[in-house]
Design an enzyme around this catalytic site. Structure first.
Site, PDB file in Angstrom:
ATOM      1  N   GLN A 165      37.161  40.404  40.513  1.00  0.00           N
ATOM      2  CA  GLN A 165      38.172  40.248  39.458  1.00  0.00           C
ATOM      3  C   GLN A 165      37.625  40.804  38.141  1.00  0.00           C
ATOM      4  O   GLN A 165      37.135  40.064  37.294  1.00  0.00           O
ATOM      5  CB  GLN A 165      38.507  38.754  39.306  1.00  0.00           C
ATOM      6  CG  GLN A 165      39.512  38.450  38.246  1.00  0.00           C
ATOM      7  CD  GLN A 165      40.859  38.138  38.834  1.00  0.00           C
ATOM      8  OE1 GLN A 165      40.962  37.608  39.924  1.00  0.00           O
ATOM      9  NE2 GLN A 165      41.887  38.436  38.104  1.00  0.00           N
ATOM     10  N   PHE A 166      37.722  42.131  37.967  1.00  0.00           N
ATOM     11  CA  PHE A 166      37.183  42.750  36.753  1.00  0.00           C
ATOM     12  C   PHE A 166      37.885  42.259  35.490  1.00  0.00           C
ATOM     13  O   PHE A 166      37.328  42.312  34.398  1.00  0.00           O
ATOM     14  CB  PHE A 166      37.238  44.275  36.851  1.00  0.00           C
ATOM     15  CG  PHE A 166      38.579  44.876  36.551  1.00  0.00           C
ATOM     16  CD1 PHE A 166      38.877  45.337  35.281  1.00  0.00           C
ATOM     17  CD2 PHE A 166      39.539  44.983  37.554  1.00  0.00           C
ATOM     18  CE1 PHE A 166      40.125  45.899  35.003  1.00  0.00           C
ATOM     19  CE2 PHE A 166      40.772  45.539  37.291  1.00  0.00           C
ATOM     20  CZ  PHE A 166      41.075  45.992  36.014  1.00  0.00           C
ATOM     21  N   THR A 167      39.101  41.735  35.644  1.00  0.00           N
ATOM     22  CA  THR A 167      39.842  41.295  34.454  1.00  0.00           C
ATOM     23  C   THR A 167      39.209  40.084  33.777  1.00  0.00           C
ATOM     24  O   THR A 167      39.607  39.740  32.661  1.00  0.00           O
ATOM     25  CB  THR A 167      41.317  40.985  34.804  1.00  0.00           C
ATOM     26  OG1 THR A 167      41.362  39.972  35.798  1.00  0.00           O
ATOM     27  CG2 THR A 167      42.032  42.241  35.282  1.00  0.00           C
TER      28      THR A 167
END
Length: 149
Positions: free
Chosen positions: A78-80
């Site tokens: 989950q790069f966000t």
């Protein structure tokens, strides 16, 4: 490295409507890899999460880890989690690790959980996923390796 850890009744990942992974009772871990993170961050978080006492014992106290209960982990990249929303209306992601580095560290994290004896399911790296999380409690924790190492 950052993570959102949720105690769950169940969790699953679908890509284009197709079920990719699912778990029953355990933890869903949303994992973000930041610039400058190393294997040390991945090992630290894997160990920390595997041993967090988030499950209730016979007296109703959170004294048991996912290892103790025989639960599973669903690890989803989950790069966000590195989204910066301080300026403007659209988040910036310049603090997120480049994809190839992030994939490597995500894989180290997953491998470390396996070495600790946990059953680990995963999402699909860099794919658009539908993630179902049926939170239990709710119990949700935020962990950041840079605040602990």
């Amino acid at each position: 490295m950052r993570s959102v850890v949720q105690r769950v009744v169940r969790g699953s990942v679908k890509v284009e409507g197709k079920l990719i992974s699912e778990i029953g009772p355990g933890l869903v871990v949303l994992l973000g890899v930041g610039r400058g993170d190393t294997g040390r961050d991945a090992v630290y978080l894997a160990d920390k999460i595997a041993h967090l006492r988030l499950f209730e014992d016979n007296e109703g106290k959170m004294n048991l880890s996912v290892k103790d209960t025989g639960g599973c982990i669903l690890a989803v990249s989950q790069f966000t989690l590195y989204g910066d929303c301080r300026k403007g209306r659209r988040p910036g992601f310049s603090d997120a690790s480049p994809p190839d580095e992030a994939r490597n560290l995500y894989n180290i994290f997953v491998d470390e959980l396996g070495k600790l004896g946990l059953e680990v399911a995963t999402g699909c790296f860099r794919e658009h996923m539908t993630v179902e999380i049926i939170n239990d409690g709710p119990v949700t924790l935020l962990l950041d390796s840079k605040k602990n190492i």
